[in-house]
Design a protein around this motif. Structure first.
Motif, short mmCIF file in Angstrom:
data_model
loop_
_atom_site.label_atom_id
_atom_site.label_comp_id
_atom_site.label_asym_id
_atom_site.label_seq_id
_atom_site.Cartn_x
_atom_site.Cartn_y
_atom_site.Cartn_z
N ASP A 46 35.23 46.50 57.27
CA ASP A 46 35.05 45.48 58.29
C ASP A 46 35.87 45.85 59.52
O ASP A 46 36.96 46.41 59.42
CB ASP A 46 35.50 44.11 57.79
N TRP A 81 27.65 38.26 60.21
CA TRP A 81 28.64 38.12 59.15
C TRP A 81 28.05 37.29 58.01
O TRP A 81 27.02 36.61 58.18
CB TRP A 81 29.90 37.43 59.66
N HIS A 91 32.68 38.69 55.47
CA HIS A 91 32.60 40.12 55.78
C HIS A 91 31.44 40.36 56.72
O HIS A 91 30.48 39.59 56.80
CB HIS A 91 32.42 40.94 54.50
#
Length: 737
Positions: A46, A81, A91
């Motif tokens: 990420d 996300w 994430h």
């Protein structure tokens, strides 16, 4: 039997039968079929968290309601996300640095569809990715110069509707800032456009594709053949492809695309010279599609027979959110958000017969002097969530809907208490409950879950309210203001007082003008306003005529020559805050973005002695060059709002700030995104050049890798600081005698 609890019931979805024969890859049609392109899976870690005060918005939940896909700018740019509904960790699913604008989780839970804007511009594309981040592909908009927009999923999740636009060959050769693309008729921005036959007249008939005769779009049953003809003919290889006549590069077309690649794209509908086209819903049996089409102020909802392409029903619908309605489970009812023959949008019930023709229109839910902003109905259709616009704030309401095929009224009504002022998106859950995106004057955008009892709880991965701004600078809650224009029309707006100001003394004040013009000023946290307030500048953000939220008559009050009155509204708003003792009459500034940028330039040349400085952002300075340089579908829609570039040429010339630039006195800063093909950067460049030629202080800030919206955190920060520096320098000092 009375309606069940709208948030406490569960229901299934019907399977979609086999779709009509598909179109082969790039068969003839108004726009070629999209060609999906597989992308590398995003498997990198990420991105780093660079924004503590981030925003989360546009939620879409999986079928279980246990996970939510959403847009978040935690890494400095809006990205896709995903996170658990009741967890704290989220994430990123697509780490590419291209801003994401819309999200939709498939009803079967296997795919997440989203729209991204490469370079931040208007040439968007539609992608899909699996919830684990694999299988990423561009479904539409991968070809250079093309554009695609997200539509609905079929009820079983096997296909996604997408709208594709293909600009002309000349228009795809965009030379970058300072070199706008030639328009669809071959005219350059410098030379102006002479509209051809493709221009649709305001309120005139649309033309059946495939060379058929013209037909009026009517509002009564029976309907004539559709303006979106979708006939099919055998191809040379034996496949069936749409028979829509010659391909048109300035049209829009909607296709059903299979993300699994088993079936080729299927053409649902298309229109030459279209201003907008979006598939909002398909019936559970796949027989009908609910389509929104038309330019601004003239939007329509169409029920289209997917097998023949025939329009079985049409009705005017309100501007604003494009997701205008949904079919009931048996496709015998359409629930529609519409302001037809009324001042404020309401929930309408459209009764359909077996063939999709209308046999009754009634008002299901309405409010006096409040418009229905958002409508959300789950697949089972047993309840709906309504977001009402009450002078800019939102009141949320859940209502039970009658069972399919019955005539009962709606109810009961449930109204939750929200922790913040404005709802921007609703994501209902089939099992009951919903997710909402909330914004407020004292928080960043965030996502909240409302359980079956409508009790809100903030998602753990949304920013906390206390993280909205740096410590020591609490956000300012605005106060509503009403003022009267010189012709008697009542205007609204919100006033923000700088915390450092002495309440008893007039302060330097910036009149900030929103875009649209159909947008509305709402009490949501604005980092730009916060930057200005921190410099000791008050902000008054009015709704001049043409804004939404105050009724159809108010929206239409700026059409044609009424735009002169809208320019005067800016001066009247400034005079009002001066008369209240809030604003210093010799330290007034004006700024705005998009249409607000146009109004800024217009106010500076129509009222040259009123303002000491201006900041015009992505604004139109000359309607002739704007129409010549913008996207074809944007030009079609703008013509319905501002005037026809040929028939109304003289009016548009007079309304253009460039026609009065000799009157400019105040220093002006112009800001533009380099990839803006909605309002090309040349609109700012020519105004700045003309100002300098006349000895007026003028500068331009061009933001790299941005389009009409500024979506990247570093560019937004640069824009805010540059605008605040400019206005503080010219307004914050003591007035010169």
């Amino acid at each position: 039997m009375p309606p069940q609890n709208p948030l406490g019931t569960a229901g299934g979805t019907a399977d979609l039968p086999d779709a009509p024969a598909s179109a082969t890859g790039r068969g003839p049609g108004p726009v070629p079929a999209p060609v999906p392109v597989r992308m590398p899976d995003h498997r990198s870690p990420d991105p780093p968290t660079v924004l503590a005060a981030h925003g989360c918005w546009y939620p879409s939940a999986d079928p279980t309601g246990e996970h939510v896909a959403f847009i978040c700018d935690r890494a400095g740019v809006p990205q896709l996300w995903c996170g658990p509904a009741r967890g704290a960790e989220a994430h990123v699913l697509d780490g590419d640095p291209e801003p994401v604008t819309e999200v939709s989780w498939s009803p079967d839970g296997r795919w997440i569809a989203y729209t991204s804007a490469p370079g931040g511009g208007e040439h968007t594309r539609v992608l899909v990715v699996r919830p684990d981040g694999t299988g990423r592909q561009v479904l539409a908009g991968a070809e250079p110069g093309s554009s695609a927009h997200l539509g609905c999923w079929t009820r079983d999740g096997t296909a996604l509707a997408v709208t594709v636009a293909q600009p002309s060959a000349a228009g795809s050769e965009h030379g970058g800032p300072g070199h706008p693309p030639p328009d669809a008729y071959g005219a350059s921005a410098a030379g102006g456009r002479t509209p051809g036959a493709a221009w649709s007249e305001r309120g005139g008939p649309a033309t059946l594709l495939g060379g058929g005769a013209a037909h009026e779009v009517v509002r009564q049953d029976p309907a004539p053949p559709s303006v979106l003809g979708a006939g099919r003919r055998p191809a040379a290889d034996g496949a069936l492809v749409p028979d829509l006549g010659p391909a048109r590069s300035d049209g829009l077309a909607a296709y059903l695309v299979d993300p699994d690649g088993v079936n080729a794209p299927v053409l649902l509908c298309g229109e030459e010279g279209a201003a907008s086209l979006r598939v909002c819903d398909t019936s559970a049996d796949g027989r009908f599609a609910l389509v929104r089409r038309g330019p601004r102020g003239l939007r329509e909802a169409l029920v289209v027979d997917t097998s023949s392409g025939r329009t079985t029903f049409s009705l005017h619908v309100a501007d604003g959110d494009p997701w205008i309605g949904r079919f009931s489970a048996d496709a015998r009812t359409v629930w529609l958000r519409s302001d037809t023959e009324r001042e404020f949008a309401a929930l309408l019930r459209i009764r359909l017969d077996e063939g999709g023709a209308c046999h009754g229109v009634s008002v299901a839910v309405e409010r006096e002097k409040s418009a229905l902003d958002l409508l959300s109905v789950p697949d089972h259709g047993r309840w709906a969530v309504l977001a009402w616009n009450v002078h800019g704030a939102t009141e949320l309401e859940s209502v039970g809907l009658p069972f399919s095929g019955r005539d009962g009224g709606v109810g009961p009504h449930h109204r939750p208490v929200l922790p913040h002022e404005v709802v921007t998106r609703i994501a209902p859950l089939e099992r009951g409950g919903l997710f909402v995106a909330l914004s407020g004057s004292r928080r960043r955008p965030g996502i909240w879950e409302l359980d079956r009892g409508l009790v809100p709880a903030r998602a753990g991965w949304s920013a906390r309210d206390e993280d909205a701004v740096p410590p020591g600078r609490p956000p300012v809650r605005p106060v509503p203001l009403r003022c009267r224009a010189r012709d008697g029309l009542t205007l609204g707006g919100w006033y923000y007082r700088a915390p450092s100001q002495d309440l008893g003394r007039p302060a330097p004040c910036v009149i900030h003008l929103h875009g649209g013009p159909e947008e509305q000023e709402r009490p949501v946290f604005s980092p730009l306003y916060h930057e200005l307030l921190g410099r000791g500048l008050d902000v008054f953000a009015p709704d001049v005529r043409g804004s939404s939220g105050w009724g159809r008559s108010f929206v239409d009050a700026d059409l044609g020559a009424g735009r002169f009155a809208a320019i005067d509204d800016v001066a009247d708003c400034a005079a009002h805050v001066v008369s209240l003792g809030y604003a210093d009459p010799v330290r007034l500034g004006v700024m705005g973005r998009s249409y607000g940028g146009y109004l800024t330039m217009a106010s500076l040349v129509w009222h040259p002695d009123l303002f000491r400085a201006g900041v015009a952002v992505c604004g139109m300075s000359d309607f002739a060059t704007f129409f010549a340089g913008t996207e074809p579908w944007i030009a079609q829609s703008a013509a319905a709002k501002y005037g026809h570039p040929e028939h109304d040429r003289e009016l548009l010339r007079t309304l253009s700030p460039m026609s009065r630039v000799d009157q400019l006195r105040a220093p002006v800063l112009a800001v533009h995104g380099e990839h803006d093909t909605n309002v090309p950067p040349t609109e700012s460049e020519q105004f700045v050049r003309a100002a300098r030629d006349r000895g007026v202080t003028a500068q331009q800030l061009t933001l790299r890798n941005e389009g009409h919206e500024f979506l990247r955190a570093d560019n937004r920060r640069l824009y805010r600081r540059a605008a605040a520096d400019w206005l503080e320098w010219h307004l914050g000092r003591s007035p010169i005698p």
